[in-house]
Design an enzyme around this catalytic site. Structure first.
Site, PDB file in Angstrom:
ATOM      1  N   SER A 105       0.705  -1.236   0.057  1.00  0.00           N
ATOM      2  CA  SER A 105      -0.079  -0.068  -0.200  1.00  0.00           C
ATOM      3  C   SER A 105       0.856   1.432  -0.122  1.00  0.00           C
ATOM      4  O   SER A 105       0.547   2.517  -0.122  1.00  0.00           O
ATOM      5  CB  SER A 105      -0.962   0.017   1.321  1.00  0.00           C
ATOM      6  OG  SER A 105      -0.274  -0.142   2.373  1.00  0.00           O
TER       7      SER A 105
ATOM      8  N   GLU B 229      -0.462 -12.252  -0.926  1.00  0.00           N
ATOM      9  CA  GLU B 229      -1.697 -12.450  -1.107  1.00  0.00           C
ATOM     10  C   GLU B 229      -2.154 -13.919  -1.825  1.00  0.00           C
ATOM     11  O   GLU B 229      -1.470 -14.179  -2.701  1.00  0.00           O
ATOM     12  CB  GLU B 229      -2.283 -11.184  -1.908  1.00  0.00           C
ATOM     13  CG  GLU B 229      -1.941  -9.966  -1.481  1.00  0.00           C
ATOM     14  CD  GLU B 229      -2.621  -9.031  -2.174  1.00  0.00           C
ATOM     15  OE1 GLU B 229      -3.307  -9.235  -3.063  1.00  0.00           O
ATOM     16  OE2 GLU B 229      -2.624  -7.624  -1.743  1.00  0.00           O
TER      17      GLU B 229
ATOM     18  N   GLU C 171      -9.286  -9.567   4.451  1.00  0.00           N
ATOM     19  CA  GLU C 171      -9.695  -8.109   4.266  1.00  0.00           C
ATOM     20  C   GLU C 171     -11.035  -8.177   3.577  1.00  0.00           C
ATOM     21  O   GLU C 171     -11.458  -9.085   2.790  1.00  0.00           O
ATOM     22  CB  GLU C 171      -8.686  -7.567   3.043  1.00  0.00           C
ATOM     23  CG  GLU C 171      -8.754  -6.337   2.829  1.00  0.00           C
ATOM     24  CD  GLU C 171      -7.895  -5.446   2.088  1.00  0.00           C
ATOM     25  OE1 GLU C 171      -6.535  -5.663   2.055  1.00  0.00           O
ATOM     26  OE2 GLU C 171      -7.904  -4.195   1.714  1.00  0.00           O
TER      27      GLU C 171
HETATM   28  O1  KIV Z   1      -0.493  -3.188   2.054  1.00  0.00           O
HETATM   29  C1  KIV Z   1      -1.258  -3.041   3.025  1.00  0.00           C
HETATM   30  O2  KIV Z   1      -1.305  -1.902   3.668  1.00  0.00           O
HETATM   31  C2  KIV Z   1      -1.929  -4.433   3.436  1.00  0.00           C
HETATM   32  C3  KIV Z   1      -2.666  -4.064   4.528  1.00  0.00           C
HETATM   33  C4  KIV Z   1      -3.897  -3.470   4.524  1.00  0.00           C
HETATM   34  C5  KIV Z   1      -3.154  -5.456   5.391  1.00  0.00           C
HETATM   35  O3  KIV Z   1      -1.855  -5.177   2.783  1.00  0.00           O
HETATM   36 NA    NA Z   2      -0.725  -5.164   0.907  1.00  0.00          NA
END
Ligand code: KIV
Ligand code: NA
Length: 266
Positions: free
Chosen positions: A46, A116, A182
């Protein structure tokens, strides 16, 4: 305090103690969150959205994430630091997953990695754990599969909860030490949490997961605009920072900064 190890997370599950996890991508946040007692910090892919300004997590690369991971691991005393494997860096094969994980462990000094996917990624998880790399799974809505999942949608509703449980059990069996869920209905997340021996980490997965995670810029209100339903804003950092920048600009324009005490004198 002592360094957090994966077995401490399992102990907390056994004791019924919920634990918090946040993302971190740099020195100040990593040190502050570590000192605040957040036991697990995730250098999430992220960062694509929250550091690099991409509109999805797909474009971010291993070479972009590695320096962030290194900055975070350098800055913590106690927290377990998990490095997220970005899109395209592990899906090809268990061997590719291990090669990428080794870079995050050696160059990034990460303590664990996250990837993932469910049952189909059990061989990848097993290759990593066999090589000594702790792995956190991630199921339900998986942002790297956004285009295949048809956008940001809740996963595992109704009958689909059984498939989600099978994914979670396969990851546990393959040696994962925890699994993120999620955007999953609270009922399914509760059932999966009960069925697993390893901790579940919820984000939009209701109150019954063993742990909860948020992206720190969402948690602290640095991100502006519409946030997902699962976000709770604990501060208004956007307001604080915008106010500081505006005040600084006004001071400079009015000739009020620097004052005498900010200047050097003969
Ligand atoms: O990349 C991220 O921030 C995540 C979390 C939201 C679990 O995978
Ligand atoms: Na992530």
């Amino acid at each position: 305090g002592k360094k957090i190890r994966v077995h401490h997370l399992r102990d907390m599950k056994e004791r019924g103690e919920a634990w918090p996890m946040l993302t971190a991508y740099d020195m100040y946040t990593a040190a502050l969150f570590d000192e605040a007692g957040i036991p697990v910090l995730l250098v999430g892919d992220s960062a694509a959205n929250n550091v690099f300004g991409y509109d999805t997590s797909l474009p971010v690369t291993v070479d972009e994430l590695l320096p962030l991971v290194r900055a975070v691991t350098r800055s913590v005393k106690r927290a377990l630091v998990v490095a997220d494997l970005p899109f395209g860096s592990y899906q090809l094969s268990p061997q590719q997953a291990l090669e990428t994980a080794v870079r995050f462990m050696k160059e990034g000094r990460a303590h664990a990695v996250k990837l993932e996917g469910g049952r189909k990624f059990a061989p990848h998880v097993e290759a990593l754990t066999s090589a000594g790399v702790p792995v956190m799974g991630h199921i339900g809505f998986t942002p790297q599969s956004e285009h295949n999942l048809g956008g940001y949608r809740v996963q595992g509703r109704g009958e689909a909860a059984d498939a989600l449980l099978a994914d979670a059990l396969a990851l546990e069996e393959a040696g994962a030490f925890a699994v993120v869920m999620e955007m999953v209905p609270a009922e399914a997340a509760k059932r999966i949490t009960h069925e697993l021996k390893i901790p579940t980490v919820g984000i939009g997965a209701g109150p019954d997961c063993d742990a909860q995670v948020l992206v720190w810029q969402d948690m602290a209100g640095l991100r502006r605009g519409k946030t997902p339903r699962f976000v709770k804003k604990y501060a208004d950092l956007a307001g604080v920072l915008a106010g500081a920048a505006t005040a600084f600009a006004e001071d400079v324009r009015r000739g009020e900064f620097p004052a005498s005490e900010h200047s050097f004198h003969d």
